[in-house]
Design an enzyme around this catalytic site. Structure first.
Site, short mmCIF file in Angstrom:
data_model
loop_
_atom_site.label_atom_id
_atom_site.label_comp_id
_atom_site.label_asym_id
_atom_site.label_seq_id
_atom_site.Cartn_x
_atom_site.Cartn_y
_atom_site.Cartn_z
N ASP A 96 53.68 15.64 23.53
CA ASP A 96 54.91 15.06 22.98
C ASP A 96 55.06 15.32 21.48
OD1 ASP A 96 55.08 13.85 25.59
OD2 ASP A 96 53.79 12.26 24.86
N GLU A 103 63.69 11.94 29.54
CA GLU A 103 62.83 11.12 28.69
C GLU A 103 62.61 11.86 27.37
OE1 GLU A 103 59.16 10.72 30.81
OE2 GLU A 103 58.78 12.88 30.87
#
Length: 557
Positions: free
Chosen positions: A60, A227
């Site tokens: 991420d 997301e």
């Protein structure tokens, strides 16, 4: 290790030892000074690079540029220190420069391993002279830290919004002085996902105001599991970039609107296509000094974790087209023409009183875990195992670093010290399955065991294979206890696909194989890691291990 030598004599012997070790391992001193990886370097040296630019687990990632320097952070989950700060001049060559988080909040909760929890999907931004990092803890809420100098001390964490299920936050400070924050939701806590919400935020970035606005529902248009949103403004338009479709097989979306609260139109801007780069998943958009746009993102690569790719971005009709015709590239020209080549730290001689930035503990640090020294070693003290001990899933004082390449060899020279039988130390490859080499005291000798555990998260028991019994290198009296020491070298050679072969040596020259090959497996939301440990039965005095050095090398062909 020469504790009784005069300071001058000690320094001379230490310098000779370092030089000898480096030469024996074939390490170029110039390359070492520049921190050029011995296992993986993406810079071809001709103005081009290959992906991944970091073949290590930086899940991420998000990135920002200030001046001529790029700053990246990534998820760190329960590991401490957390929120790594990596820096680069060209988006290709990176070094670990700092950590923004000394301990994961709440500190007491994360004093023991909380696998898969903690710091999820951070975002990094620079606003009004301050660097900000926001992250979501799915169990506690949205947190923020800030600093005027990203390489210095960061603030204590601020709980921006408490609650369960809020993840992947990213702020946006608008031109009119207002501020906003976008986030996603974790189905495991909130029982909903694939939706993105936008909140208004106080301009100081410390709290959210009002109620969230649902700005995107990926369930409606085939973009499930939307997301990891990142918030941007470009040419008067608001953009939210996010992955959808799942970590291993998804794609990249761009959402565009005239208002931060929408409505948003969406478009797929990068997908795997005909390439072998699966995902391609969550990341951050950043401009180079020349105005070109680039996207830094991850690719799921079990058991190595989520490795980092860099793709060019072309703006067409107000939409960011990533890679080449919407597919990720394998090779490309560098964003910035630089000559210096360097990579995230790997090998460590433990010659500093500051712990090398490649290392993280498996829970919030306690001095009882161990400490650095000015004598050229890192000490790890034995963790007392619980009465009902099953496996290392519960051990917090594992000193670990990420797998740095698809193939590599890690070798550690260590001195194991044990004051009572049952104390053990050694080398470990940690994940949902793990394997370790363990030197365990038994009287005046040490039992060398090869230990494997499969399905550690489920509480599986360890499988133990005795390899050898080795006489102690040194025996001496330490107060009321007799101390046993063992000098030993431990090694793991990691091959394609994460197949690990362990070996050991009592002289640093001849290495003997240890057990059957072990298939490394990723941890919970993280890649497999390699490092050292020291443990002992509950109720006994602490043993320890002194790590003299830990070296990463490219596997011989």
């Amino acid at each position: 290790m020469g504790y009784s030598l005069s300071h001058r004599t000690y320094l001379m012997k230490r310098a000779n030892r370092i030089m000898t070790a480096l030469m024996a391992c074939g390490i170029c001193l110039t390359a070492q000074a520049q921190a050029l990886s011995e296992t993986w370097s993406p810079d071809n040296g001709d103005g081009t690079y290959v992906n991944p630019v970091i073949y290590a687990d930086y899940s991420d990632p998000d990135v920002v540029r200030v001046g001529d320097t790029f700053y990246m952070t990534a998820s760190s989950f329960q590991a401490a220190p957390g929120l790594p700060i990596l820096t680069s001049k060209d988006l290709v060559n990176w070094t670990i420069a700092n950590y923004a988080l000394d301990a994961v909040p709440p500190v007491d909760v994360y004093s023991l391993p909380q696998h898969g929890k903690g710091v999820w999907a951070p975002s990094i931004r620079h606003h009004d002279g301050q660097f900000y990092i926001y992250w979501g803890d799915p169990d506690f809420g949205i947190f923020m830290v800030k600093a005027s100098d990203p390489l210095g001390k960061w603030s204590e964490p601020v709980l921006v919004k408490g609650g369960k299920g809020m993840i992947d936050p990213c702020p946006l400070w608008d031109d009119d002085g207002k501020a906003y924050l976008v986030n996603a939701w974790a189905a495991s806590r909130s029982k909903m996902n694939s939706v993105l919400t936008v909140w208004e935020m106080t301009p100081d970035g410390t709290s959210l105001t009002g109620a969230p606005v649902l700005v995107y529902d990926g369930n409606k248009d085939g973009n499930h599991t939307a997301e990891g949103p990142k918030f941007y403004k470009n040419a008067g338009k608001y953009y939210i970039l996010c992955p959808a479709g799942g970590v291993a097989s998804g794609w990249q979306l761009a959402l565009r609107s005239d208002s931060p609260f929408g409505p948003y139109e969406s478009r797929r801007v990068m997908s795997q296509g005909k390439t072998d780069i699966n995902g391609p998943h969550q990341g951050g958009l950043v401009d180079a000094p020349d105005g070109t746009s680039w996207f830094l993102h991850f690719q799921e690569s079990q058991p190595y974790g989520r490795v980092i790719h860099l793709n060019p971005v072309a703006w067409k009709d107000g939409w960011p087209e990533m890679g080449k015709n919407g597919e990720p590239v394998k090779r490309h020209r560098k964003p910035v023409a630089t000559k210096e080549r360097y990579n995230p730290q790997e090998s460590d001689g433990f010659d500093s009183i500051e712990l090398g930035r490649q290392w993280q503990w498996h829970a919030n640090y306690s001095p009882l875990f161990g400490m650095t020294s000015p004598y050229g070693y890192m000490r790890i003290y034995g963790h007392p195992l619980s009465e009902g001990f099953r496996n290392f899933w519960e051990v917090p004082n594992l000193l670990l670093q990420k797998f740095p390449a698809p193939e590599f060899t890690a070798t550690a020279k260590m001195k194991v010290s044990a004051q009572e039988d049952g104390q053990q130390s050694g080398l470990i490859v940690m994940g949902r399955d793990y394997a370790r080499l363990s030197a365990e005291r038994a009287g005046k000798e040490f039992i060398l065991n090869y230990i494997v555990c499969r399905e550690a998260e489920g509480g599986a028991a360890e499988e133990v294979e005795e390899l050898a019994r080795i006489p102690a290198t040194r025996l001496y009296n330490a107060g009321n206890l007799d101390n046993s020491e063992l000098d030993i070298w431990m090694r793991v050679k990691v091959g394609k696909g994460g197949v690990c072969g362990f070996s050991y040596s009592t002289d640093g020259k001849k290495f003997l194989p240890a057990g059957k090959p072990f298939q490394a497996r990723e941890g919970k939301w993280i890649g497999a890691k390699v490092g050292a440990f020291s443990v002992q039965p509950s109720g006994k005095s602490r043993g320890w291990v002194d790590l003299d050095w830990f070296r990463m090398e490219r596997n011989p062909k």
